[in-house]
Design a protein around this motif. Structure first.
Motif, PDB file in Angstrom:
ATOM      1  N   ASN B 192       0.851  -1.182   0.000  1.00 22.60           N
ATOM      2  CA  ASN B 192       0.000   0.000   0.000  1.00 22.60           C
ATOM      3  C   ASN B 192       0.888   1.234   0.000  1.00 22.60           C
ATOM      4  OD1 ASN B 192      -2.628  -1.253   0.116  1.00 22.60           O
ATOM      5  ND2 ASN B 192      -2.018  -1.967   2.149  1.00 22.60           N
ATOM      6  N   ASP B 274      -3.595   1.392   4.929  1.00 20.27           N
ATOM      7  CA  ASP B 274      -3.934  -0.025   5.055  1.00 20.27           C
ATOM      8  C   ASP B 274      -4.778  -0.446   3.854  1.00 20.27           C
ATOM      9  OD1 ASP B 274      -6.668   0.518   5.665  1.00 20.27           O
ATOM     10  OD2 ASP B 274      -6.197   0.684   7.810  1.00 20.27           O
ATOM     11  N   ARG B 275      -5.012  -1.725   3.757  1.00 20.07           N
ATOM     12  CA  ARG B 275      -5.647  -2.223   2.537  1.00 20.07           C
ATOM     13  C   ARG B 275      -7.046  -1.644   2.353  1.00 20.07           C
ATOM     14  NH1 ARG B 275      -3.834  -3.153  -2.066  1.00 20.07           N
ATOM     15  NH2 ARG B 275      -2.117  -4.192  -1.008  1.00 20.07           N
ATOM     16  N   SER B 690     -12.103  -5.262   0.031  1.00 22.66           N
ATOM     17  CA  SER B 690     -11.135  -6.115   0.730  1.00 22.66           C
ATOM     18  C   SER B 690     -10.585  -7.123  -0.266  1.00 22.66           C
ATOM     19  CB  SER B 690     -11.787  -6.857   1.893  1.00 22.66           C
ATOM     20  OG  SER B 690     -12.465  -8.009   1.417  1.00 22.66           O
TER      21      SER B 690
END
Ligand SMILES: Cc1cc2nc3c(=O)[nH]c(=O)nc-3n(C[C@H](O)[C@H](O)[C@H](O)COP(=O)(O)OP(=O)(O)OC[C@H]3O[C@@H](n4cnc5c(N)ncnc54)[C@H](O)[C@@H]3O)c2cc1C
Ligand code: FES
Ligand code: FES
Lengths: 298, 769, 163
Positions: B192, B274-275, B690
């Motif tokens: 990321n 973050d993802r 996600s």
């Protein structure tokens, strides 16, 4: 994506674990393999105030054959047994080939090295393999709390979306898989988008034949088509007393797809596509189960 | 040739931005909008500020004069009649949020865990507005506006024309007309984004580690924004875990805010995406709808194409029109298309910003033309490979001017190419003739659904403006090479080292490469448009040539020999025929930098040179992909049986690296074609943010790619190279559609959209029934 | 209750003792407490595999474990594969370099840590097995082809059948 804070307990025995759960009530969650719970916590979708880590409760990790005096006992699996251990167990391969066949479809080895059998069943994800397999095999689940113990058949255990018969403070401690009857065959098939993903549809089938090859009992269950594992009673009825034929398989598949399931639509699959997969996979799995039953005279 | 960077990467010793750890470092989390479109009425961070471990919380109101919309990174080319409404992103949303995940507040705390805890304390009051999601609905009268100062959601409108399409249409034997859709995907680099910043009070120097593909422009922009000299700012793009386009932006809000906070707080500050954030805050690509028609003669000769399309630019348009112009220009492909009329409208929506992602709009153009050719072939009863062959440009037509403007503002001119042999090579590699005549009929008779596809494409690569490089021979004999272009896995270190090594006659292992650090080199633009090897590689070449001249000059004096008689080889200079004699390069370097004595007037010290390279225009790579698939019509599952690539990216410096780029591109293309899709609901909420639900292809989903290289060197640069970074991903959608459609020929399915999925294929089969 | 818990863990053969918050993920512990930044983080929900490490010899996701759970256990990270200096590569690492099994290298540590136990159990895998073993690790750069080739090379097999 970092979990919210929690109190952390590491009981060494089952009794300690149960006492901790009783003490902390609904705020506490048992932590098994963590492969469903920790991702949910990282997204902060789950924020338990306390975690009771079961990973040091050694007594919950085993696979053994229960003696029932008649030579073919149930296979008992402790709730904290890693999925990977079940996958590799020769006992499971022999006594519960359906379970063995389904194991590699659960995620990836790195997940199965941590994920537990009890965790998957207690989590009751409708797309999980183990609930459907256990329902097909008529497994019994032993649940224990600080105040007592009870045994719940799979058919009464799964109550809805991520819901089970377990009460707060109660732990699933053991799964008992009864032996297959002679001349039984099983098959597990699923279709996932990618290897290791939760399935779009999966089917577990157990068929038992008489000496002339007619079906005396059939249990077909599905995953990913409802709020929990779904037992296909209509398809089962279609098979009763019948010998294997292409028409029979089609009739059973048709019954399953049109009468037994009412699948949801989501971003990966529409209800119509799921129905189609139910029909196709039922036919293919039954063909395999029949064939295996015929090869299993004893 | 092994890559020099690999040992560090393989042993876990390579520095990525999130690995940067400094004493007293603070960590950042962003509060991001839950709404796709809403008016912000208040943002109250007081409770968050009081939480233990929290050092600061900033909202738009706290930024004062630093609150400024970002710059327009890529101004559009001067297309006649162009309408363009620039609306660039803001550091923190002020009055309005325009997409889910837009940053609203920034928390700085002692740890990321604590920073995330504090997000819950911030109270945001917002009035939700209806979200603009659907591309067509976005332009309907009365639709809410993403940017209220504009009369509508129109971001841009452009028409480009070549020849006379109306006449072509009148003369055509058939008009093939269809609507095509391409939907959004994520770049999904496994790393990321991340930014770390350190303000050194004593040295008055700001150091920023950034996962950017363009450290130099970021440095220049930051200096301007923060009121510092450019030389006071050092931006380092260390190892970057995959770029694919979105890591080049100016600026992401976080890129501005993290350095700003580090200066303000006097402590190092780091933010790592973050993802989940990545799915909202990192730019995306690909939503377009095309209404296209092909005017074709009876023998399959293309007379003209008309294409009218909508392009989803997301909530802001800082990257100008690069993506839709690439679509527009790439549609013409390797074909001789005498007339072309292309009109596009870019549309603001309440979705994440769109900027180039591997392919950068080219796949859309390829999809449209290749599908139109397939439908034409079917209608005219011509073989699919044959209709392509009949329309390919011939070698004697180069350089070939397409009469429209490319993204770099230069006319779209193909520098060189030889297309028919590439097609033949692909057909041969996949055994097209035998498959179509024997194998497919045999398998079909057995009830199997197998299909074959073959598509052609060109890719404009290696565009300007320029890159630079500095080459230094050190007294140790080792060579240092510094360039501004960073690397995100493309193996630039190795390729550049090879280029320099070849010129200086040293082992490539002796060339020590530094890239992506503005302290080492601070002129250049960045890694985009498959230009690293071409433009920076050419600059490396030029700098090496200049150093070589210095070496020869000095050595001819030292060795008392004519420069023409000297040979550079094995790290030495010697007189031809006397490999044992001569001087080591290191010794020469020492002589070039004497500590005492006099030097000749006009002499520069050292064996060092800096050079720049700016191509007049881009070079055009081309290729042909072919594939065999089998479809299970009952389950709509697709299995890729074979995948063949023939590509021509000019001179190949390192075949291993080029093939690796192609493998990765094809996998990305397969992802786009069959696995990856960002699904937004009508409220503008992303439903699959996600890796569980956004499906990147895995090792079991992608085939082995069988690659054949062809080399038609580009005349535009000394290396002869053309770019390759995106090639694999560009034709895959069109190819997948063609092959699957062929496999399902008996169902009558027609594929006019990407991505597909088993579910979507099933639906299409149902509809075709 | 003291929000910190003790953890004593052996990482790459070295014993470490720390007091940490129970919620600290093992991945963050390795990277930020111990400075072993070779273990990467790409998703923190168990899918990408970049964070894969060995726990008592088995591959696990370090983003799906709390550091405190590693108490008393043995962890191996990518830094533990080669010798301390990183000069001598593990044969699998050497094969990756030889076969160009990495590009940006971000996924690579997780891929290696997945493959080490896999190859211990399957010293001579076929391509299908290799690809299945890799399916729990996402790589955006390589298209996996050269990763597969690297594994075959490490097993002494000729690289890819085609290509
Ligand atoms: C990338 C990825 C892919 C996956 N794919 C699949 C898949 O394809 N199929 C599949 O089935 N699963 C899949 N899983 C989930 C995995 O199998 C989990 O391991 C499993 O669902 C939960 O088991 P666990 O031991 O990890 O439980 P945990 O995550 O620890 O717990 C899950 C829940 O059950 C409760 N619980 C755990 N044990 C008990 C107990 N003994 N008594 C009462 N309550 C208990 C916990 O409190 C928690 O609420 C995947 C997970 C990941 C990360
Ligand atoms: S970071 Fe752990 S699996 Fe992705
Ligand atoms: S090499 Fe970049 S993600 Fe695998």
């Amino acid at each position: 994506m970092k979990p919210a804070p929690f109190d952390y307990f590491t009981p060494a025995t089952l009794d300690e674990a149960l006492a901790l759960l009783a003490e902390h009530g609904a705020d506490a969650k048992p932590l098994a393999g963590g492969q469903s719970l920790i991702p949910a916590m990282n997204f902060r979708l789950a924020r338990p105030a306390a975690l009771v880590d079961l990973n040091r409760v050694g007594e919950l990790s085993y696979i053994r054959s229960e003696r029932d005096g008649r030579g073919g006992g149930a296979t008992a699996i402790g709730a904290m047994t890693r999925q990977r251990a079940v996958e590799r167990s020769e006992l499971v391969a022999r006594a519960a080939p359906l379970l063995a066949e389904a194991m590699p479809s659960i995620a990836h080895p790195q997940i199965r090295n941590r994920g537990t059998v009890g965790g998957s069943i207690a989590h009751a994800d409708p797309s999980a393999e183990l609930p459907a397999v256990m329902l097909a095999l008529e497994a019994r689940f032993r649940a224990r709390s600080a105040t007592g113990e009870r045994s719940v058949p799979a058919s009464e255990f799964f109550k809805g979306l991520l819901e089970t018969a377990l009460q707060p403070g109660e732990l699933l401690v053991e799964i008992a898989v009864p032996p297959l009857l002679p001349r039984s065959g099983t098959a597990f098939l699923e279709l996932a988008r990618r290897h290791g993903d939760y399935a779009l549809v999966g089917v577990a089938a157990v068929v038992t034949l008489d000496a002339r090859g007619r079906c005396t009992a059939a249990r077909i269950t599905f995953l990913s088509v409802g709020d929990g594992p779904v037992l296909a009673t209509e398809a089962g009825k279609t098979l009763a007393g019948q010998a294997l034929s292409e028409e029979l398989l089609r009739a059973a598949a048709d019954a399953a797809a049109t009468r037994d399931v009412d699948p949801p639509s989501d971003i990966h699959a529409s209800a119509a596509y799921r129905r189609q997969l139910v029909a196709v996979l039922t036919r293919r799995a039954l063909a395999r189960a029949f064939e295996r039953a015929e090869g299993n005279p004893s | 040739m092994r890559r020099s960077e690999d040992a560090r990467l393989l042993t876990g010793r390579a520095l990525f931005v999130d690995d940067v750890r400094l004493d007293g470092m603070l960590h950042v989390a962003f509060l991001r909008s839950q709404h796709a479109h809403a008016r912000l009425t208040s943002v109250d961070a007081s409770a968050a500020r009081g939480r233990p471990g929290v050092v600061a919380v900033y909202t738009a109101a706290d930024l004062g004069d630093y609150w400024r919309p970002g710059p327009l990174l890529v101004p559009p080319p001067p297309i006649a009649g162009l309408v363009f409404n620039p609306c660039t992103q803001v550091p923190l949303a002020k009055d309005k949020v325009r997409h889910v995940g837009e940053a609203v507040a920034m928390v700085v705390a002692e740890s990321r865990y604590l920073a995330e805890d504090a997000l819950d304390d911030i109270v945001v009051e917002a009035e939700p507005l209806p979200a603009v999601v659907d591309l067509e609905a976005a332009l309907a009268p009365g639709t809410p506006r993403v940017h209220e100062h504009l009369p509508s959601n129109l971001a841009a409108h452009a028409v480009q024309r070549k020849g006379d399409y109306a006449r072509a249409k009148a003369r055509a034997h058939a008009i093939i007309k269809r609507r095509f859709r391409y939907d959004r995907g994520a770049s999904a680099a496994i790393e990321n984004r991340a930014v770390a910043a350190h303000w050194d009070q004593r040295a008055e120097e700001l150091t920023v580690w950034d996962t950017t593909q363009a450290p130099i422009p970021i440095r220049n922009g930051l200096a301007q924004l923060l009121g510092l000299l450019e030389s006071q700012v050092r931006v380092v793009a260390p190892y970057v875990g995959g770029g694919f386009g979105p890591k080049i932006m100016m600026f992401y809000p976080e890129e501005v805010l993290v350095p700003w906070a580090a200066m303000r707080l006097g402590r190092p500050v780091k933010w790592t995406e973050d993802r989940q954030e990545n799915f909202f805050a990192t730019t995306q690509e690909r939503g377009q709808i095309h209404d296209a028609e092909l005017a074709v003669a009876k023998d399959g000769t293309v007379l003209g194409v008309k294409d009218v399309f909508l392009h989803d630019t997301g909530a802001y348009d800082p990257y100008g029109l690069t993506v839709p112009i690439n679509s527009q220009c790439t549609l013409l492909g390797p074909y001789d298309i005498p007339s072309y009329e292309s009109e596009f409208t870019a549309v603001f929506t309440n979705k994440t910003i769109v900027t180039p992602v591997r392919g950068a709009g080219r796949q859309h153009g390829v999809f449209v033309i290749e599908r139109l050719l397939d439908f034409a072939a079917r209608e005219l009863g011509i073989d699919r490979a044959e209709i392509r062959r009949r329309n390919l440009l011939r070698p004697d037509q180069f350089p070939f001017n397409n009469d429209i403007l490319f993204q770099d503002s230069a006319p779209l001119t193909y520098d060189s190419g030889d297309y028919e042999p590439a097609l033949d090579a692909a057909l041969k590699a996949i055994d097209y003739g035998r498959f179509v005549r024997e194998e497919q009929p045999r398998l079909r008779a057995a009830g199997r659904h197998v299909g074959i596809g073959v598509v052609c494409y060109v890719e404009g690569t290696g565009i300007g403006p320029y890159e630079g490089a500095r080459v230094t021979v050190e007294p140790s004999g080792r060579v240092r090479l510094a360039t501004g272009v960073g690397t995100q896995g493309q193996g630039h270190f190795t390729v550049f080292a090879q280029i320099v090594a070849e010129v200086l006659g040293v082992d490539a292992g002796e060339v020590h490469v530094v890239t992506g650090d503005t302290r080492e080199f601070h002129w250049g633009t960045g890694t985009f448009a498959s230009r690293g090897a071409v433009v920076a590689g050419s600059a490396c070449h030029a700098a090496a040539v200049a150093v070589r001249a210095k070496v020869l000059d000095l050595a001819s004096r030292e060795l008392e020999a004519a420069a023409a008689d000297l040979v550079l080889d094995g790290g030495r200079v010697h007189v031809r025929g006397d490999p044992g004699g001569g001087l080591a390069l290191g010794a020469l370097a020492l002589k070039a930098n004497p500590l005492r004595g006099a030097v000749r007037p006009g002499t520069e010290p050292g064996l060092e040179a800096t050079a720049y390279f700016g191509p007049d225009r881009g070079s055009t790579a081309n290729g042909v992909h072919a594939m065999v698939v089998e479809v299970d019509p009952e389950t709509a599952q697709v299995e890729i049986k074979r995948y063949v690539v023939v590509h021509d990216c000019g001179r190949v410096i390192n075949p291993m690296i080029v093939e690796g780029q192609i493998h990765g591109g094809v996998a990305h293309g397969i992802g786009n074609a069959f696995y990856e899709q960002l699904v937004y609901d009508e409220e503008g909420q992303l439903l699959n943010a996600s890796f569980m639900d956004y499906l990147l292809p895995t090792a079991t989903d992608v085939p082995n790619v069988e690659t054949t290289h062809r080399e038609t060197p580009s005349p535009l640069n000394p290396v002869g190279a053309k770019g390759v970074g995106e090639a694999g991903a560009i034709p895959t959608g069109a190819l997948f559609a063609q092959a699957v459609e062929d496999a399902l020929a008996d169902t009558g399915v027609e594929i006019r959209e990407i991505p597909l999925s088993p579910n979507r294929l099933f639906e299409l089969m149902q509809e075709a029934r | 209750m003291d929000p910190h818990a003790n953890v004593e863990v052996t990482v790459n053969g070295v014993r470490h003792r720390r007091a940490v918050e129970p919620r600290l993920l093992l991945s963050d512990f390795l990277r930020h407490e111990l400075g072993l930044t070779g273990t990467h983080v790409g998703c923190e929900h168990g899918v990408c595999g970049a964070c894969t490490v060995l726990l008592d010899g088995d591959a696990v996701r370090s983003c799906l474990m709390f550091a405190v759970q590693a108490d008393g256990h043995d962890v191996t990270t990518v830094e533990g594969l080669s010798d301390g200096s990183g000069e001598t590569l593990h044969p699998l690492q050497a094969a990756f370099r030889e076969a160009h099994g990495l590009q940006c290298g971000f996924c690579t540590p997780g891929v290696l840590m997945t493959l080490v136990p896999f190859l211990r159990e399957h010293p001579d895998p076929d391509e299908r097995q290799i690809r299945e073993a890799l399916s729990g690790n996402l790589c955006r750069c390589t298209g996996y082809q050269n990763i597969v080739a690297a594994v075959r090379l490490a097993c002494g097999a000729p690289s890819s059948p085609r290509a």
